[in-house]
Enzyme design. Sequence first.
Site, PDB file in Angstrom:
ATOM      1  N   TYR A   1     -19.117  15.378 -28.933  1.00 17.61           N
ATOM      2  CA  TYR A   1     -19.753  15.865 -29.995  1.00 17.61           C
ATOM      3  C   TYR A   1     -18.965  17.113 -30.770  1.00 17.61           C
ATOM      4  O   TYR A   1     -18.872  16.984 -31.872  1.00 17.61           O
ATOM      5  CB  TYR A   1     -21.011  16.540 -29.518  1.00 17.61           C
ATOM      6  CG  TYR A   1     -22.296  15.478 -30.138  1.00 17.61           C
ATOM      7  CD1 TYR A   1     -23.342  16.115 -30.397  1.00 17.61           C
ATOM      8  CD2 TYR A   1     -22.225  14.193 -30.047  1.00 17.61           C
ATOM      9  CE1 TYR A   1     -24.395  15.176 -30.645  1.00 17.61           C
ATOM     10  CE2 TYR A   1     -23.273  13.339 -30.272  1.00 17.61           C
ATOM     11  CZ  TYR A   1     -24.385  13.851 -30.747  1.00 17.61           C
ATOM     12  OH  TYR A   1     -25.614  13.118 -31.221  1.00 17.61           O
TER      13      TYR A   1
ATOM     14  N   GLU B   1     -14.855  16.764 -38.369  1.00 19.13           N
ATOM     15  CA  GLU B   1     -15.508  16.563 -39.596  1.00 19.13           C
ATOM     16  C   GLU B   1     -15.252  18.114 -40.518  1.00 19.13           C
ATOM     17  O   GLU B   1     -15.152  17.855 -41.844  1.00 19.13           O
ATOM     18  CB  GLU B   1     -16.923  16.183 -39.367  1.00 19.13           C
ATOM     19  CG  GLU B   1     -17.016  14.765 -38.788  1.00 19.13           C
ATOM     20  CD  GLU B   1     -18.660  14.606 -38.260  1.00 19.13           C
ATOM     21  OE1 GLU B   1     -19.569  15.162 -38.922  1.00 19.13           O
ATOM     22  OE2 GLU B   1     -18.711  13.898 -37.217  1.00 19.13           O
TER      23      GLU B   1
END
Lengths: 210, 308
Positions: free
Chosen positions: A132, A139
Site C-alpha cells: 500500500y 502514485e
Amino acid sequence: LSSRWLVIAVGLVRAYLAKGSYHSLYYSIEKPLKFFQTGALLEEYLLIAKYLPGIVPSSVVLTAFQVMSRVFLTWAVTHSVKEVQTEDSVLLFVVAWTITEIIRYSFYTFSLLNHLPYLIKWARYTLFIVLYPMGVSGELLTIYAALPFVRQSGLYSISLPNKYNFSFDYYTFLILVMISYIPIFPQLYFHMLHQRRKVLSHTEEHKKSE
Amino acid sequence: FVSYQVEILDWKTKKQLCFLDKVEPNATIREIRLMFHKLYPRWYPARQSIKLDPKGKSLRDEEILQHLPVGTTATLYFKDLGPQIGWTTVFLIEYTGPLFIYFLFYFRMPFVYGLDERFTSSPHPVVNLACICHSFHYIKRLIETVFVHRFSHGTMPLRNIVKNCLYYWGFAAWLAYYINHPLYTPPSYGKKQINFAVIMFLLCEAGNFSIHVVLSDLRRNGSKTRKIPYPTKNPFTWLFFFVSCPNYTYEVGTWISFTVMTQCVPVGLFTLLCFIQMTIWAKDKHCTYLREFKDYPSLRMPIIPFLL
C-alpha cells in the site's frame, strides 16, 4: 482473473530483460495496463455486487475508491502527461498494483472454489502493509512529477471568459487530489489492518478448535 | 385496572437503564419519554429512540402502551440518537446562508474578485436579474419554513446540519462566483432566452408554492398522519394528477430555468444534483404512498409525468 495481471507481470519481466532498462517499460505494458484497469472498473462492480457479499468482508465504497484512483492514475495522469511515463515512480506503483492484484484475484478465485490456501489469505492480508505505502508513494510522486507539465500546457483546463461561464484548473485539481490522500489513505490502511486482525485471528481460533 | 411495569434496556448492552412502576395502560410513548428524561436529563425526548426490538424501528410518540404487543411488564429498548436539532432551525440556517453568500459575490466584496474589481457592478442586466431570482427563491423558502411547512419529524441529528450547510452554502458560493464574475458571458440567445427563462422560473416558483400550501393543508389540524394529496381548483396543483411529488417537479423546473437564464455550467451541475436527490426522495415518498393506501391513483409517477 489473476491471469491478466500475470500477463502484465510477465510483460514487465520480459521488457526489463529485453531492453535492459526499465524506462521503456511503460511502453510495453501501456496497452494491457490501460485495458485491464478500465476493465477492472466493470469487473469490480460485477464481482462485488453479485458474487462476493457473502464471501469477502470488504467495503464496497473503499474498493470502488481504489479502482477509481487507479483508473485516474492510469488515464488522467500517466497517459495524459507523456513526460511522466519514464519516471521511476510509475514503475513503483505498477509493481505494487500488479503484486496486490495477483494475490487479490487468487484470493477471490480460491474463495469461490471453497479451497483457500492459508498462504494466499495470509499474503493478501499481510503484504499490503508494504505494498500500500509503496503504491501510494508511486502514485503521489507521479502526480507531483506531472504538475509542471500540466501547468505549462494548460492540460484539461478551461479559463474564463467562455460562453458556459465555467472554469477548471487541472493543476489545482491535481494538488487537491494529492491532499485528499492525507485523510483517505490512513483510513484505507487502518481498515485493512483491522480486517487483518479479524481475519487472521479468526483462522487461528479455527485451527485451535480443530 | 391493571397498571403496567416498564423496564427500559440499552439496545446494545441490554443493561437495565430504568424501571418504571405503576404505569397507566393508556400511557403514550411520549409520556414514557418524558419519564425517562427525568431520570436521565441529558437524554431529552427528541434524542430517545424507544423500540420494542433492539434492532427495530423507533416507536412514535402517539403509540399507546396497552396497544403494543407487550405483557403487563413491558421491555423496551433505548438508543441514543445523538444531539438533535429542529427541522425548522435547520432549514432557517441552510437557506439564510445562500441568500447572504450570493450577495457577497453580487456586490463584489474585495476578497472575492480582487481589489481592482471591488464593489463594481456588472454591465449585464441578466446578472441583476439572476440576483433577484436567486434571492427571491431563498426568501420564499424561508417564509415557507416559518409559515407553511408542517414537519412530521420534530428533529434531525445535529451532524446533518454541517453536511447540509456545506452543500447548500458551498454550491451557492460556487455558482454566485461565476454569475457575478467580471468576465461573465451573458446567454447566447440574449433577451429571448432570458425572458423565457424568467417566465418559466416564476411559473415554477408559483407551482412549488401552491403544492406546499396543499400539503400543509393536509395537516391543518396538527395531525401527523399521512393523507393522499389531491388537485384543487388551483391549476398549478393539477400536476397532482400525474405526479406524487409535484413540489419536487416544480423545484427542478425552477433550477432548470435558472440554468437557462444564466447559461452557467455550475448552475447546471447544481440542478443535476438537485434532480438526482429529489428523484430519490420522490421515489421514496411514492413507494410509501403506494404501501399505505390501497386506492392510490395509478396514473401517478414519482416526479416526472409518465416517465420517472
